[in-house]
Design an enzyme around this catalytic site. Structure first.
Site, short mmCIF file in Angstrom:
data_model
loop_
_atom_site.label_atom_id
_atom_site.label_comp_id
_atom_site.label_asym_id
_atom_site.label_seq_id
_atom_site.Cartn_x
_atom_site.Cartn_y
_atom_site.Cartn_z
CD GLU A 1 50.78 40.69 36.93
OE1 GLU A 1 50.01 40.92 35.98
OE2 GLU A 1 50.25 40.82 38.11
CE1 TYR B 1 44.63 41.41 42.21
CE2 TYR B 1 42.54 42.63 42.79
CZ TYR B 1 43.53 42.54 42.10
OH TYR B 1 43.87 43.55 41.10
#
Length: 454
Positions: A305, A380
């Site tokens: 993040e 991802y």
């Protein structure tokens, strides 16, 4: 100007309606043509027990051409008033679109819109990712809008390429803490409510705007020169202090890898709910209580993040088909952090990820995965593998120079896959299209990892 026409250089230019579709290939129904927003000033009053939101949105925009009408994206609220340049206007509001028709056509150039609205905010329903946007919690509210949830709480031009500055003012009952994008400018305590004012001058798309409301304990700073405030349920502060204790070191490491941190602060919120995955916003990341265990078991998510502040927030996508530029880079940042701590090399992580992907269907095109697969885990992992393959072919010095050049060249701008591949080729004499980009980005079959020293 008369009869819906603007005179320019002696020629009459007809006013045109604003197109109600955006240029995004995955979500053409979100976003609106004919103008761009430069600033949102949102004043919100929220009552958690009733899930009641009252809002006034003042929007500064610039028309690309003369407009006889334009539209905004907005969910199912009751509208009290709509003004354009201070004057009441006719409007319709249905199916998520607020269509505005001024009495006279707007000339090309700046204009201002004010919308007053009230209601019970409801998330935007999606076919593939559940509910998006404003979500009522057991004790507060959470906003996670990626990719199309922003209209659930404010009127906007909901296109990821339409970036603007924000000022967000939220009034809530005094026991509640409010976190939003940007720096906390002020908070004013009243008889029973507190008003929080946040300012984010760096441009962001609507889906990255956020408000988090809960009975949290504010932790002012985790250490280091960058302000890193956190809002955490009081009973979880000890676990948080341990699990996020290395975040300042992450900021230092990522600054070395990626270049200067792009914003003035980085806030973390831990909601007292279980979340499937953490959520990044502009200068803010949101985690669930299940992401804390007191053993740093979720530290790779902390790294992921944080990396999004460079890749996804400062460098925003021009179109959702380039999603690997967000998620592949953030996933690779997890490996870089583990490597920098001496825990596991990126090469070993890459080998593990490659083995897992090799056992899965070989039908994903990374450079354009399609709307239903844009958050597929293969995006991802294959994105991270693409970067590791690139690093192996280029070598570490050229690869990390490329990453720093990439973030510097497009700081607070929009990016595409083609821009990245072109810049990468400028940093090496190796033929990257044949060695890396064509097989990894445009082919569906998983290529072999190149052998090198990374």
């Amino acid at each position: 100007m008369s009869n819906g026409k603007r005179v320019r250089g002696g020629a009459a230019v007809p006013a045109t309606p604003g197109a109600e579709v955006s240029a995004d290939s995955y979500f053409p129904e979100h976003g609106n043509g004919g103008y761009r927003v430069t600033h949102y000033d949102l004043e919100l009053d929220y009552r958690p027990a009733a899930n009641r939101l009252s809002g006034r949105a003042r929007i500064s925009a610039v028309a690309d051409r003369a407009l006889s009408a334009f539209s905004l994206d907005l969910g199912a609220f009751r509208l009290d008033r709509v003004l354009v340049d201070g004057r009441p206007v006719r409007y319709t509001h249905r199916a998520g679109k607020l269509r505005v028709k001024p009495a006279k056509a707007l000339p090309a150039g700046p204009f201002a819109v004010e919308v007053r609205y009230v209601g019970n905010p409801r998330p935007v329903r999606s076919r593939d990712w559940g509910e998006l946007g404003w979500e009522q919690l057991e004790d507060g509210a959470l906003v996670a809008s990626q990719p199309i949830g922003a209209p659930s709480w404010f009127p906007c031009n909901d296109h990821l390429g339409d970036r603007a500055g924000y000022r967000i003012t939220v009034t809530a009952p005094s026991p509640y803490t409010v976190v939003a994008n940007g720096s906390l400018e002020s908070y004013r305590v009243g008889a029973s409510t507190t008003t929080w004012v946040y300012d984010q001058p760096k441009p962001m798309p609507p889906y990255l705007a956020t408000v988090q409301i809960g009975q949290y304990e504010l932790i002012d700073h985790l250490g280091g020169p960058l302000p890193q405030p956190a809002a955490v349920p009081p009973r979880l502060t000890a676990d948080f202090a341990h699990d996020f204790g290395r975040q300042p070191r992450m900021v230092e490491a990522f600054t070395e890898f990626f270049g200067p941190y792009p914003f003035g602060e980085y806030a973390v919120v831990v909601v007292d709910e279980e979340l499937e995955v953490p959520v990044e916003a502009h200068g803010v990341s949101v985690f669930g209580r299940n992401h804390l265990d007191g053993r740093r078991g979720g530290e790779r998510l902390v790294a992921h993040e944080l990396a999004h502040q460079w890749f996804g927030n400062s460098l925003a996508l021009a179109d959702w088909r380039h999603i690997w530029l967000n998620e592949g880079f953030a996933a690779y940042a997890e490996w870089l952090w583990a490597e920098s701590c001496g825990e596991m090399t990126a090469a070993r992580n890459a080998a593990r990820a490659h083995a897992k992907l090799a056992a899965q269907p070989q039908d994903l095109r990374l450079a354009d995965p399609g709307v239903r697969r844009m958050f597929d885990d293969r995006v991802y992992k294959r994105g991270a593998l693409t970067l590791h393959a690139l690093r192996t072919v280029m070598g570490d010095p050229a690869f990390f120079r490329l990453l720093r050049a990439w973030t510097a060249a497009h700081r607070h701008g929009t990016v595409t896959t083609g821009q990245f591949t072109a810049l990468a080729q400028e940093h090496t004499d190796r033929p990257l299209e044949a060695l890396v980009f064509h097989p990894w980005l445009h082919g569906t079959r998983l290529p072999r990892l190149p052998i090198g020293g990374a």
